[in-house]
Scaffold this motif. Structure first.
Motif, mmCIF file in Angstrom:
data_model
loop_
_atom_site.group_PDB
_atom_site.id
_atom_site.type_symbol
_atom_site.label_atom_id
_atom_site.label_comp_id
_atom_site.label_asym_id
_atom_site.label_seq_id
_atom_site.Cartn_x
_atom_site.Cartn_y
_atom_site.Cartn_z
ATOM 1 N N ASN A 187 0.832 -1.213 0.000
ATOM 2 C CA ASN A 187 0.000 0.000 0.000
ATOM 3 C C ASN A 187 0.866 1.262 0.000
ATOM 4 N N MET A 188 1.769 1.344 -0.969
ATOM 5 C CA MET A 188 2.764 2.403 -0.999
ATOM 6 C C MET A 188 2.621 3.241 -2.264
ATOM 7 N N LYS A 189 2.577 4.564 -2.093
ATOM 8 C CA LYS A 189 2.633 5.476 -3.230
ATOM 9 C C LYS A 189 4.086 5.590 -3.670
ATOM 10 N N PHE A 190 4.289 6.029 -4.930
ATOM 11 C CA PHE A 190 5.648 6.081 -5.476
ATOM 12 C C PHE A 190 5.872 7.377 -6.233
ATOM 13 N N ALA A 191 7.071 7.956 -6.048
ATOM 14 C CA ALA A 191 7.510 9.118 -6.821
ATOM 15 C C ALA A 191 8.971 8.950 -7.193
ATOM 16 N N GLY A 192 9.368 9.625 -8.257
ATOM 17 C CA GLY A 192 10.756 9.638 -8.672
ATOM 18 C C GLY A 192 11.246 11.061 -8.834
ATOM 19 N N ILE A 193 12.562 11.207 -8.794
ATOM 20 C CA ILE A 193 13.147 12.527 -8.971
ATOM 21 C C ILE A 193 13.122 12.920 -10.437
ATOM 22 N N ARG A 194 12.999 14.202 -10.696
ATOM 23 C CA ARG A 194 13.135 14.767 -12.027
ATOM 24 C C ARG A 194 14.165 15.891 -11.970
ATOM 25 N N LYS A 195 14.985 15.980 -13.014
ATOM 26 C CA LYS A 195 15.974 17.038 -13.152
ATOM 27 C C LYS A 195 15.573 17.931 -14.328
ATOM 28 N N PRO A 196 16.037 19.196 -14.325
ATOM 29 C CA PRO A 196 15.561 20.135 -15.354
ATOM 30 C C PRO A 196 16.376 20.121 -16.632
ATOM 31 N N ARG A 197 17.117 19.042 -16.884
ATOM 32 C CA ARG A 197 18.048 19.030 -18.010
ATOM 33 C C ARG A 197 17.854 17.789 -18.880
ATOM 34 N N SER A 198 18.436 17.821 -20.048
ATOM 35 C CA SER A 198 18.372 16.679 -20.960
ATOM 36 C C SER A 198 19.595 15.797 -20.793
ATOM 37 N N TYR A 199 19.351 14.494 -20.811
ATOM 38 C CA TYR A 199 20.418 13.507 -20.814
ATOM 39 C C TYR A 199 20.474 12.758 -22.151
ATOM 40 N N SER A 200 19.322 12.524 -22.756
ATOM 41 C CA SER A 200 19.272 11.666 -23.937
ATOM 42 C C SER A 200 18.653 12.355 -25.148
ATOM 43 N N ASN A 201 18.311 13.642 -25.037
ATOM 44 C CA ASN A 201 17.754 14.377 -26.174
ATOM 45 C C ASN A 201 18.461 15.725 -26.323
ATOM 46 N N ILE A 202 19.768 15.730 -26.111
ATOM 47 C CA ILE A 202 20.510 16.992 -26.108
ATOM 48 C C ILE A 202 20.514 17.632 -27.488
ATOM 49 N N ASN A 203 20.868 16.868 -28.527
ATOM 50 C CA ASN A 203 20.918 17.449 -29.872
ATOM 51 C C ASN A 203 19.541 17.919 -30.317
ATOM 52 N N PHE A 204 18.535 17.095 -30.091
ATOM 53 C CA PHE A 204 17.171 17.467 -30.463
ATOM 54 C C PHE A 204 16.738 18.744 -29.736
ATOM 55 N N SER A 205 17.019 18.809 -28.419
ATOM 56 C CA SER A 205 16.636 19.979 -27.641
ATOM 57 C C SER A 205 17.391 21.221 -28.100
ATOM 58 N N ASN A 206 18.670 21.042 -28.464
ATOM 59 C CA ASN A 206 19.482 22.174 -28.889
ATOM 60 C C ASN A 206 18.996 22.734 -30.223
ATOM 61 N N THR A 207 18.756 21.846 -31.176
ATOM 62 C CA THR A 207 18.291 22.314 -32.487
ATOM 63 C C THR A 207 16.889 22.895 -32.418
ATOM 64 N N SER A 208 16.123 22.491 -31.400
ATOM 65 C CA SER A 208 14.778 23.052 -31.213
ATOM 66 C C SER A 208 14.809 24.398 -30.504
ATOM 67 N N GLY A 209 15.998 24.795 -30.019
ATOM 68 C CA GLY A 209 16.118 26.062 -29.314
ATOM 69 C C GLY A 209 15.562 26.029 -27.904
ATOM 70 N N TRP A 210 15.630 24.859 -27.272
ATOM 71 C CA TRP A 210 15.000 24.683 -25.969
ATOM 72 C C TRP A 210 15.982 24.719 -24.802
ATOM 73 N N LEU A 211 17.289 24.875 -25.070
ATOM 74 C CA LEU A 211 18.273 24.799 -23.994
ATOM 75 C C LEU A 211 18.706 26.187 -23.539
ATOM 76 N N LEU A 212 18.937 26.311 -22.234
ATOM 77 C CA LEU A 212 19.474 27.528 -21.661
ATOM 78 C C LEU A 212 20.997 27.545 -21.818
ATOM 79 N N PRO A 213 21.607 28.704 -21.743
ATOM 80 C CA PRO A 213 23.073 28.738 -21.697
ATOM 81 C C PRO A 213 23.592 27.960 -20.489
ATOM 82 N N ASP A 214 24.721 27.294 -20.657
ATOM 83 C CA ASP A 214 25.252 26.512 -19.538
ATOM 84 C C ASP A 214 25.613 27.387 -18.353
ATOM 85 N N SER A 215 25.758 28.691 -18.579
ATOM 86 C CA SER A 215 26.031 29.597 -17.465
ATOM 87 C C SER A 215 24.857 29.679 -16.498
ATOM 88 N N ASP A 216 23.672 29.236 -16.926
ATOM 89 C CA ASP A 216 22.498 29.227 -16.054
ATOM 90 C C ASP A 216 22.417 27.968 -15.197
#
Length: 597
Positions: A187-216
């Motif tokens: 009888n246990m609910k479950f949650a997982g952590i989420r991070k605000p960055r891409s690990y496996s869609n970096i090129n796709f996200s970059n070409t889509s203009g969805w990434l912040l500067p790494d300085s952020d």
């Protein structure tokens, strides 16, 4: 005065978490909040005037004259939105850990909580559940990880769980693992952590203009998404829907201090996930920071990675506009860890967390006396759930926070701004919450406002308007003080998770003054209360007549068919320094009634 400024800092936007600034109503205009120069705020007192300097090109100020602390929070939530009510299980107890070696280890710890009778509702996993490395050649079912929206294959696919009785639960898909967690006996609910960055869609996200500067980046890695872009949020919601359909119950969001609005837009994308996959289901998240308005999801915030579980820090977050507060209980000292559990009993949200090493789970620390104390603290938390959950309803309907400075009730009490109070009635003592050993681990301090104060669940009473220090406090004890006239609804019996609430209600009455309190019940899961609050809740208004020693109640609302409703009731009366408390007979908890004591 409520003074609320909106001014994202141009030079360092990731440092801006929240920006309300409150002033007390005294002639000296004493700041309610300590100046926080890391947020670009500075203050000076010039006679009867407070002058505030805000770094940035511009700021929008919202000013609202207020008469007291409750008017302060009402004005804030009138401006930024009424806090929604989380699912009932969110106000129970949850456990987090980073460092699991297998899903069998996770499930084994769930069993230890249940077998040891340590109440708990939710397990939360850190990186272990999803990776975070890019997906392998086989995608989500690969040997290792699947970064942005997949499962860690070795944890979730083709798993066998050996049960305490020797039987086996065999699963092939993540949805079946989650179904096992949700079912008897876990009888246990479950949650997982989420991070605000891409690990496996970096090129796709970059070409889509969805990434912040790494300085952020906040120092935890680059390739962070820009959540202010609608097209990105649409994609993010779409690729995460399967998690909610599979059975993930809520999210834990971390390291999102990349832009002023990251957590706000991030939560909104996740809200749409739940609205799409589970319509009319309450949504909530746990976050490392917050923006004003996030209480409308609602979003919970823990007090930061410095793991400050003190009442002082909790009061700061509440005055900054976050009513749903929790903290990381991480002490490596068994006794201080017990004190952290005891302290967190009175936080709006109670959660333990640890990164690597020994999980901070009660059965892994200390000896039998420690484990008895852990269990007792959790039992008290679950006994208080009817009261705390009713306070969440009061917060939603009136803006009165669950926890707040005692000055909200006692504006003339000199120590009130730094005295932690729950509702209008409870002041728990400050206990050791250091994340190390502490010579003062068995000492407590409490500032009590004027008047008589009871020990919780006792006729013992003391006079206030002073600071009380207790030394050599027994491990199982944590002093809690109750105001005369308090009506405190409590769950009877030692339940193990919040869906077991209901049945017989115990009502504590602390004599010495008249009192009122409204117990609110609902289904605990749906958003029905939003569409028609009166019809989808059951509100029982209790009234204590101290002169006639009579407790009466009258019920309103249309919610009457839930499985977690209270059907019977008895009252216990505590009179100051009486030989013993008086308990009534148990009777039917009818729509209206009375108990004479």
């Amino acid at each position: 005065m409520l003074a609320f400024a909106v001014s994202p800092l141009e030079f360092d936007p990731k440092n801006v978490h929240c920006y309300p600034v409150g002033f007390a109503g005294s002639p000296s205009a004493t700041p309610l909040l300590e100046p926080n120069t890391s947020m670009g705020i500075q203050s000076e007192n010039e006679g009867s005037t407070s002058v505030w300097y805000i770094t940035g090109a511009a700021a929008d100020w919202y000013l609202a004259p207020v008469t007291d602390g409750y008017a302060f929070t009402k004005a804030l939530y009138d401006l930024t939105g009424a806090p929604k009510i989380p699912p009932r299980y969110a106000m129970a107890f949850m456990a987090t850990y980073w460092g699991y070696s297998s899903m069998q280890e996770v499930e084994g710890y769930m069993h230890k909580f249940r077998e040891g009778a340590y109440p708990i509702d939710s397990f939360i996993m850190d990186y272990d559940w999803f990776g975070p490395k890019p997906c392998g050649p086989d995608g989500a079912q690969g040997d290792g990880n699947c970064g942005d929206y997949g499962y860690k294959g070795s944890f979730w696919y083709n798993q066998t769980f050996v049960q305490p009785d020797g039987s086996k639960v065999v699963t092939t898909l993540p949805s079946q693992v989650l179904s096992h967690f949700h079912s008897e006996p876990l009888n246990m609910k479950f949650a997982g952590i989420r991070k605000p960055r891409s690990y496996s869609n970096i090129n796709f996200s970059n070409t889509s203009g969805w990434l912040l500067p790494d300085s952020d980046s906040v120092g935890a890695g680059g390739n962070n998404w820009n959540y202010t872009i609608p097209a990105f949020r649409d994609w993010y919601t779409k690729v995460h829907l399967h998690f909610i359909t599979d059975g993930v119950d809520f999210w834990w969001n971390d390291e999102g201090e990349t832009q002023w609005f990251t957590y706000l837009y991030w939560n909104d994308a996740q809200r749409i996930e739940f609205a799409t996959a589970r319509p009319n289901t309450r949504f909530f998240t746990i976050n490392r920071a917050f923006q004003p308005g996030m209480q409308t999801f609602p979003a919970v915030t823990w007090t930061g990675d410095d793991q400050d579980c003190s009442h002082h820090r909790a009061l700061q977050f509440g005055l900054w506009g976050q009513p749903y507060i929790t903290c990381d209980m991480t002490s490596p000292d068994a006794t201080v860890l017990v004190r952290q559990y005891q302290n967190a009993v009175f936080f709006p949200v109670m959660r333990v967390h640890q990164m690597h090493g020994v999980p901070r789970f009660p059965f892994l620390w200390g000896g039998p006396a420690h484990q008895t104390a852990f269990r007792h603290a959790l039992n008290v938390r679950y006994a208080l759930l009817p009261y705390l959950y009713s306070l969440a309803h009061i917060l939603h309907t009136t803006g009165r926070p669950i926890s707040h400075p005692a000055s909200f009730e006692f504006p003339d009490f000199a120590l009130g701004m730094d005295t932690y109070m729950v509702g209008a009635s409870i002041i728990p003592a400050d206990v050791s919450t250091l994340n190390k050993g502490d010579k003062g681990e068995n000492s407590t301090t409490v500032n009590l406002p004027p008047g008589v104060w009871f020990n919780f669940n006792s006729t013992a009473a003391v006079n206030g308007n002073r600071t009380i220090v207790h030394d050599n406090v027994a491990l199982i004890d944590f002093p809690v003080y109750i105001r005369p006239g308090t009506i405190l609804p409590l769950q009877t019996g030692d339940i193990q998770y919040s869906d077991q609430m209901g049945g017989t209600l115990q009502v504590h009455v602390y004599a010495g003054a008249d009192g009122t309190f409204t117990l609110t019940e609902d289904d605990g899961y749906t958003l029905d209360y939003v569409t028609d609050y009166t019809f989808h809740t059951r509100a029982t208004a209790f009234r204590w007549d101290d002169a006639h020693k009579t407790l009466t109640w009258k019920r309103t609302g249309g919610y009457n068919d839930g499985t977690n409703l209270y059907t019977n009731v008895f009252a216990t009366l505590f009179a100051a320094n009486a030989t013993s408390a008086k308990r009534s007979l148990t009777q039917e908890f009818s729509a209206a009634g009375e108990i004479r004591l």
